[in-house]
Design a protein around this motif. Sequence first.
Motif, PDB file in Angstrom:
ATOM      1  N   ARG A 191       0.856  -1.169   0.092  1.00 57.11           N
ATOM      2  CA  ARG A 191      -0.008  -0.022  -0.085  1.00 57.11           C
ATOM      3  C   ARG A 191       0.896   1.321  -0.042  1.00 57.11           C
ATOM      4  O   ARG A 191       0.476   2.138  -0.725  1.00 57.11           O
ATOM      5  CB  ARG A 191      -1.047  -0.201   0.956  1.00 57.11           C
ATOM      6  N   THR A 243      -2.349   9.524  -0.572  1.00 57.93           N
ATOM      7  CA  THR A 243      -3.711   9.619  -0.871  1.00 57.93           C
ATOM      8  C   THR A 243      -3.934   8.583  -1.823  1.00 57.93           C
ATOM      9  O   THR A 243      -3.292   8.077  -2.716  1.00 57.93           O
ATOM     10  CB  THR A 243      -4.209  10.927  -1.287  1.00 57.93           C
ATOM     11  N   SER A 244      -5.376   8.226  -1.905  1.00 63.58           N
ATOM     12  CA  SER A 244      -5.786   7.103  -2.848  1.00 63.58           C
ATOM     13  C   SER A 244      -7.243   7.247  -3.045  1.00 63.58           C
ATOM     14  O   SER A 244      -8.246   7.553  -1.998  1.00 63.58           O
ATOM     15  CB  SER A 244      -5.559   5.761  -2.249  1.00 63.58           C
ATOM     16  N   THR A 245      -7.786   6.784  -4.287  1.00 62.28           N
ATOM     17  CA  THR A 245      -9.110   6.691  -4.122  1.00 62.28           C
ATOM     18  C   THR A 245      -9.917   5.590  -3.908  1.00 62.28           C
ATOM     19  O   THR A 245     -11.026   5.485  -3.768  1.00 62.28           O
ATOM     20  CB  THR A 245      -9.665   7.278  -5.841  1.00 62.28           C
ATOM     21  N   THR A 249      -4.120   1.872  -3.823  1.00 56.88           N
ATOM     22  CA  THR A 249      -3.089   2.407  -4.617  1.00 56.88           C
ATOM     23  C   THR A 249      -2.878   3.817  -4.124  1.00 56.88           C
ATOM     24  O   THR A 249      -3.821   4.663  -4.452  1.00 56.88           O
ATOM     25  CB  THR A 249      -3.353   2.491  -6.240  1.00 56.88           C
ATOM     26  N   PHE A 250      -1.754   4.158  -3.454  1.00 55.92           N
ATOM     27  CA  PHE A 250      -1.747   5.477  -2.556  1.00 55.92           C
ATOM     28  C   PHE A 250      -0.506   6.106  -3.528  1.00 55.92           C
ATOM     29  O   PHE A 250       0.593   5.671  -3.960  1.00 55.92           O
ATOM     30  CB  PHE A 250      -0.988   5.182  -1.268  1.00 55.92           C
ATOM     31  N   THR A 251      -0.546   7.402  -3.623  1.00 55.70           N
ATOM     32  CA  THR A 251       0.175   8.364  -4.156  1.00 55.70           C
ATOM     33  C   THR A 251       0.856   9.435  -3.120  1.00 55.70           C
ATOM     34  O   THR A 251       0.174   9.949  -2.424  1.00 55.70           O
ATOM     35  CB  THR A 251      -0.356   9.148  -5.247  1.00 55.70           C
TER      36      THR A 251
END
Length: 352
Positions: A191, A243-245, A249-251
């Motif tokens: 993650r 952050t992730s929607t 998958t986090f940026t």
Amino acid sequence: MKSLTRLVTLALCAFGSASAQDVLSELFNPLAPFPPVQHQVQEERSPEQRDPNGPWKNDVLIYRTKADGTAEQIGAFTRAGVPTLTRLQDGRLMAAFQSFPADDPRNFDRVAVSFSSDEGSTWTKAEPIAVEGLEEGLMRPFDPTLVTLPDGKVRLYFTSNRHHNFGVSTPQIYSAISQDGVHYTFEPGVRFGIEGRVVIDCAVVLHQGVFHLYSPDNGSTADFHRIQSRQQEPPTGSAYHATSTDGLTFTRVAEVRLDDLRWLGNAQSDGRAITFFGSGRGIATATSADGATWQQTRGFRLAGADPGAAAAKDGGWIIIATGPPAQNQWLAEWTAERQMFDSLFQARDARR
């Protein structure tokens, strides 16, 4: 915020004996090689026999706070630490924590869960979680974080690693998903992680359709080694932010910072703002409308560290936190730090 240097000094004073100091030296040196042959005589000894002052001496304290900030302790999870809390879609509270049962060695130092239907006054017996499909080579989950999803499922974010030596493999954040909060299915992949950086102790919150992940900035592997060996002061006030929607998958985005709050804890959203419950002098808190810009708030002068929280139905909060051994407030934070490594070192002990 007191430094780990002072916390370790206090811990050594509290524990006193030469054998305790040897144990602490090991725990605060995760990059050190395995101990020499003389430790092999302890192969049949339990973790408590090897270290009588371990994290199993702590309890997770349960508090109920009112809207005016007053609070009372309403219970405890004994022999436990690093807790997290969420409210399920059916209204129940669910807590997860590292559990050290005295009568169940098979589930010693594993994540366990407990449920409450009366706002934290009573709880079900702690039950160890099961994670199906965990990637081969990963150590079992520790440092749990719970997020209730819009469809009623529960996602567990946790720390794991492939080697006790952070110079070989740095820890990262993984996840698993569950229908009942007890039985989980591992979600493949990482993650969140940063090459060469020690990423542990995450908090995750779903806010206005976006998942926000926070993890204290512990520096590089070399920095972390110097911090744990008391050669360097730990970074304070800053945390990684991603952050992730979809929650998978986090940026990575810009780090967050507050000088008087340690980002070791839990985050909750009421739909308008996020409240972060962190560690400090008591339970430190901060709020944010967007997850990026934060303002420090009053907090709670409660014993404990690394808290979890959920909004109470009648206002205020239900807060759970790792309590200090012998009610020593400063040792609480040190103990929360130490529990991050228990699973790693127990895996090492199994090899002896």
